[in-house]
Design an enzyme around this catalytic site. Structure first.
Site, PDB file in Angstrom:
ATOM      1  NE  ARG A   1      -4.145  -1.765   0.396  1.00 19.98           N
ATOM      2  CZ  ARG A   1      -4.162  -2.906  -0.297  1.00 19.98           C
ATOM      3  NH1 ARG A   1      -3.145  -3.191  -1.101  1.00 19.98           N
ATOM      4  NH2 ARG A   1      -5.164  -3.747  -0.172  1.00 19.98           N
TER       5      ARG A   1
ATOM      6  CG  ASP B   1       3.846  -2.126  -8.150  1.00 21.76           C
ATOM      7  OD1 ASP B   1       3.987  -1.696  -9.309  1.00 21.76           O
ATOM      8  OD2 ASP B   1       2.931  -2.907  -7.815  1.00 21.76           O
TER       9      ASP B   1
ATOM     10  CD  GLU C   1      -1.455   3.360  -6.953  1.00 16.45           C
ATOM     11  OE1 GLU C   1      -2.350   2.740  -7.589  1.00 16.45           O
ATOM     12  OE2 GLU C   1      -0.594   2.781  -6.281  1.00 16.45           O
TER      13      GLU C   1
ATOM     14  CG  HIS D   1      -0.994  -0.627  -8.160  1.00 18.66           C
ATOM     15  ND1 HIS D   1      -1.814   0.076  -7.322  1.00 18.66           N
ATOM     16  CD2 HIS D   1      -1.006  -1.904  -7.673  1.00 18.66           C
ATOM     17  CE1 HIS D   1      -2.305  -0.707  -6.389  1.00 18.66           C
ATOM     18  NE2 HIS D   1      -1.834  -1.917  -6.584  1.00 18.66           N
ATOM     19  CG  LEU D   2       3.380  -2.659 -13.432  1.00 19.96           C
ATOM     20  CD1 LEU D   2       4.668  -2.856 -14.236  1.00 19.96           C
ATOM     21  CD2 LEU D   2       2.189  -2.534 -14.358  1.00 19.96           C
TER      22      LEU D   2
ATOM     23  CB  ALA E   1      -2.508  -7.712  -8.851  1.00 20.92           C
TER      24      ALA E   1
END
Length: 528
Positions: A230, A254, A259, A278-279, A281
């Site tokens: 987070r 990440d 965002e 934010h890769l 997942a």
């Protein structure tokens, strides 16, 4: 309205949509503004989102038919879980679907940090060939500190052990046996972990800041920090200051507090910081898994079965769910019949779980019993989410007992005690669904299907001709019998005749039955 209508408000994979279509009418309407979602959500029993759609209290209150909200992913920050709980709406997610992809991304970022891969790539593509500037750092023999040894943290630990790393972790909510099984050493505090680790990776579900100025002050100069959890877990201002002052070697980020981050965010332009959008997942496999996982749970909820990963209800282990799922309907049917047969002021309820079902978490069965007890009495939607709250608000005193199996492999019984006495009903699950197998003291010969329709229960003296007398009286009033089940205490003693009827008998028909000298009582019940 169709109780099986499902709204997909954010993009999910085609496999997830196809699975939902097997169990309901699916509308895919992505990118809707808030007002449009509020206007249409009242038509649907289920809502599927990812992170884009904000499921606010306003949306939830407009969802008059909503039974379940599914988040195709782990986080539910975009769903007002408290509002859903108040309405008895289940919120489910897919916590394991992207476990591997997130763990692999954390390892990839660690290796990229150790070998300066992004910086070296940028240098070479920029026309330079400066090998000495990007001298690497082996991970073998180094210490990886993991904050949070849950699903993702455990997978990171396994991969780090495969790289011959020493692994320590901080997670006060994980048993020591779990640490030992993974070959991970326990860190008693975040500060200890920061002092000993060469790399630290965050995989905690804690809310708020985890790494701040105080924790960074304990870091060794070789430490490299990785955050795929987070954005608000790390004080990034303090982190950049520690890097600039040489107290921390670098970081790989990440996730961000907001965002996408602002273009002038200093994290994006620091030579010792690697950033990705934010890769964690975002792999094809993970997106398919989370869509399928949440679709399976939504269909289970719409069938009246428990969900495995309910955010606002106890999680049910997969092995427990496989065993308990058929008995959820049994519990509800048993309780519904018991409450229809009672009279007087409620005192307490006793629930019995006999057999293997009693060896598992029976929360879902207890909720089903409460739902059955209150069916036809309240307009509140009773679910596993709010069942205990509703029972408490009504002052229902519930005692649960577990015992070995006797005549049946598994049995659910409900005894409702009132000022007028007690009524006990028990049921089990057969190949064709729930069956009632005991009513009061009658448990021999009783076998009642629980499909929709009327039941006539006649307690009588066991005498020749009783079945014919009841059948003739019903026939004289053009009431068709669909099935009959007979139980008795002893030969020519008390007996119970249960008849399935296609139509509801008028009150005067029941009065005629009660006038028969050998009929002790005649009562109606109904399964919906």
């Amino acid at each position: 309205m169709d109780s099986r209508k499902i709204l997909v408000a954010d993009p999910i994979t085609p496999d997830g949509v196809a699975l939902l279509q097997r169990g309901g009418e699916v509308d895919v309407r992505t990118g809707m503004p808030r007002d449009a979602l509020v206007a249409c959500v009242g038509e649907y029993a289920a809502l599927v989102v990812r992170s884009e759609t904000q499921v606010t209290r306003e949306v939830i209150e407009a969802g008059k038919q909503l039974q379940v909200i599914g988040r195709a992913g782990i986080g539910v920050d975009n769903i007002d879980v408290d509002a859903a709980t108040e309405r008895g709406i289940l919120v489910v997610n897919a916590p394991l679907g992207n476990t591997i992809s997130t763990a692999e991304h954390a390892i990839a970022l660690m290796l990229a940090l150790a070998r300066n891969i992004p910086q070296a790539h940028a240098s070479v593509t920029g026309g330079q060939w400066d090998r000495s500037k990007f001298r690497g750092y082996e991970v073998r023999g180094k210490t990886l500190g993991i904050v949070g040894l849950g699903n993702v943290g455990s997978e990171v630990a396994r991969r780090a052990k495969g790289l011959d790393m020493n692994v320590i972790a901080r997670d006060p909510y994980v048993a020591a046996d779990r640490f030992a099984m993974l070959g991970v050493e326990v860190a008693e505090s975040i500060e200890e972990l920061m002092e000993r680790a060469d790399f630290v990776t965050l995989h905690t579900v804690a809310k708020g800041q985890v790494i701040g100025e105080a924790e960074l002050a304990r870091a060794r100069p070789s430490l490299r920090l990785i955050n795929t959890a987070r954005g608000n877990h790390v004080d990034y201002t303090a982190l950049l200051r520690a890097i600039d002052e040489g107290r921390v070697a670098g970081a790989a980020i990440d996730v961000f507090p907001a965002e996408p981050p602002a273009p002038d965010d200093p994290l994006l332009h620091h030579e010792k910081v690697i950033v990705t959008p934010h890769l964690g997942a975002l792999t094809a496999e993970a997106q398919e898994r989370v869509a399928v996982d949440v679709a399976e749970q939504i269909l289970a909820v719409l069938r009246g079965q428990p969900a495995q990963y309910a955010v606002n209800a106890p999680m049910i282990a997969a092995e427990s769910m496989a065993l308990l799922a058929p008995y959820v309907s049994v519990a509800e049917k048993v309780a519904s019949l018991a409450t229809q047969l009672t009279a007087g002021q409620l005192d307490n309820i006793e629930i019995g779980y006999m057999g293997a079902i009693g060896q598992h978490d029976t929360t879902a069965l207890r909720a089903a019993v409460i739902r059955g007890l209150l069916s036809g009495i309240t307009e509140e939607r009773v679910t596993i989410v709010n069942a205990s709250l509703i029972a408490e608000s009504r002052g229902m005193r519930i005692v649960e007992r577990k015992a070995p199996a006797e005549d049946y492999m598994n049995l659910v019984s409900v005894a409702v005690h009132t000022s007028s006495g007690a009524v006990r009903v028990a049921g089990t699950h057969a190949h064709d669904g729930p069956r009632i197998v005991a009513i009061g003291d009658f448990d021999s010969g009783i076998d009642i299907p629980t499909g929709s329709g009327w039941l006539l229960l006649c307690e009588n003296q066991d005498q020749p001709g009783m079945v014919g007398a009841v059948g003739k009286l019903l026939g004289d009033h053009d009431i068709n019998i669909s099935f009959m089940s007979l139980g008795r205490e002893s030969v020519r003693g008390r007996a119970l005749m249960v008849l399935g009827l296609d139509d509801e008998p008028a009150p005067h028909v029941l009065d005629e039955l009660r006038q028969h000298p050998n009929i002790l009582s005649a009562r109606l019940a109904k399964f919906d």
